[in-house]
Design a protein around this motif. Structure first.
Motif, PDB file in Angstrom:
ATOM      1  N   MET A   1      13.294 -10.605  -2.920  1.00 18.50           N
ATOM      2  CA  MET A   1      11.602 -10.295  -2.375  1.00 18.50           C
ATOM      3  C   MET A   1      10.741 -10.588  -3.359  1.00 18.50           C
ATOM      4  O   MET A   1      10.846 -10.550  -4.583  1.00 18.50           O
ATOM      5  N   ASN A   2       9.606 -11.249  -2.865  1.00 15.69           N
ATOM      6  CA  ASN A   2       8.572 -11.713  -3.704  1.00 15.69           C
ATOM      7  C   ASN A   2       7.318 -10.894  -3.368  1.00 15.69           C
ATOM      8  O   ASN A   2       6.693 -10.986  -2.428  1.00 15.69           O
ATOM      9  N   PRO A   3       7.030  -9.683  -4.229  1.00 18.66           N
ATOM     10  CA  PRO A   3       5.809  -9.215  -4.096  1.00 18.66           C
ATOM     11  C   PRO A   3       4.573  -9.970  -3.713  1.00 18.66           C
ATOM     12  O   PRO A   3       3.585  -9.214  -3.011  1.00 18.66           O
ATOM     13  N   SER A   4       4.442 -11.022  -4.017  1.00 14.98           N
ATOM     14  CA  SER A   4       3.231 -11.660  -3.881  1.00 14.98           C
ATOM     15  C   SER A   4       3.003 -12.169  -2.463  1.00 14.98           C
ATOM     16  O   SER A   4       2.070 -12.669  -1.834  1.00 14.98           O
ATOM     17  N   ARG A   5       4.063 -11.895  -1.440  1.00 17.31           N
ATOM     18  CA  ARG A   5       4.247 -12.416  -0.145  1.00 17.31           C
ATOM     19  C   ARG A   5       4.342 -11.266   0.630  1.00 17.31           C
ATOM     20  O   ARG A   5       4.511 -11.177   1.922  1.00 17.31           O
ATOM     21  N   CYS A   6       3.938 -10.061  -0.124  1.00 17.10           N
ATOM     22  CA  CYS A   6       3.654  -8.543   0.749  1.00 17.10           C
ATOM     23  C   CYS A   6       2.585  -8.010   0.419  1.00 17.10           C
ATOM     24  O   CYS A   6       1.669  -8.058  -0.303  1.00 17.10           O
ATOM     25  N   ARG A   7       1.995  -7.486   1.552  1.00 12.84           N
ATOM     26  CA  ARG A   7       0.963  -6.446   1.710  1.00 12.84           C
ATOM     27  C   ARG A   7       1.282  -5.218   2.178  1.00 12.84           C
ATOM     28  O   ARG A   7       2.119  -5.183   3.161  1.00 12.84           O
ATOM     29  N   ILE A   8       0.318  -4.313   1.857  1.00 11.37           N
ATOM     30  CA  ILE A   8       0.280  -2.994   2.508  1.00 11.37           C
ATOM     31  C   ILE A   8      -0.891  -2.620   3.330  1.00 11.37           C
ATOM     32  O   ILE A   8      -2.109  -2.899   2.572  1.00 11.37           O
ATOM     33  N   LEU A   9      -1.087  -2.317   4.549  1.00  7.86           N
ATOM     34  CA  LEU A   9      -2.262  -1.899   5.081  1.00  7.86           C
ATOM     35  C   LEU A   9      -2.261  -0.308   5.247  1.00  7.86           C
ATOM     36  O   LEU A   9      -1.187  -0.152   6.108  1.00  7.86           O
TER      37      LEU A   9
END
Length: 144
Positions: A1-9
């Motif tokens: 898992m790469n946090p920089s490829r994740c977003r939370i709306l």
């Protein structure tokens, strides 16, 4: 898992300081993870805001009571399976999400059979993303 490829709306603002402190703690541990707050309104207007904020190549993951329940290890493995795909997690407002938005989701996820305020759901989600990362890296944070 790469946090920089994740977003939370997330619909709504965090109003409790202790919850924001917890979120900030995990965000420091997950550099690159972005949380975007959307204004709370009607489910229809919130859905429009979510749709406008989603990038075309992101996998839409909606958090909802009726979603799939996974333990932390299975959640980590599911994220690992998604590899380097871009992910956007959506935490809706108090009145839920529209059927149209739910149907567009690639994955409907539940954090628990219990219902949480959106602020706590946000804290739990960032903690579980951090836990997933440490599980996948073999770190000591998670003890089964």
């Amino acid at each position: 898992m790469n946090p920089s490829r994740c977003r939370i709306l997330a619909v709504g603002k965090v109003r409790r300081g202790w919850i924001q402190e917890g979120i900030d703690l995990y965000l420091k541990r997950l550099p690159g993870l972005n949380v975007i707050e959307l204004r709370d309104s009607t489910p229809e207007k919130e859905a429009e805001a979510v749709q406008a904020a989603i990038h075309p190549k992101e996998n839409l993951i909606i958090l909802m009571e009726q979603g799939e329940y996974l333990g932390s290890v299975l959640f980590a493995k599911r994220l690992e399976h998604l590899g380097n795909e871009r992910l956007v997690f959506v935490i809706g407002g108090a009145d839920g999400m529209t059927a149209k938005l739910k149907s567009r989701a690639n994955w409907q996820l539940s954090l628990s059979p219990m219902t949480f305020p959106h602020e706590l759901a946000r804290l739990i989600l960032v903690e579980q993303l951090f836990r997933a990362q440490t599980i996948l890296q073999g770190g000591p944070y998670h003890r089964a």
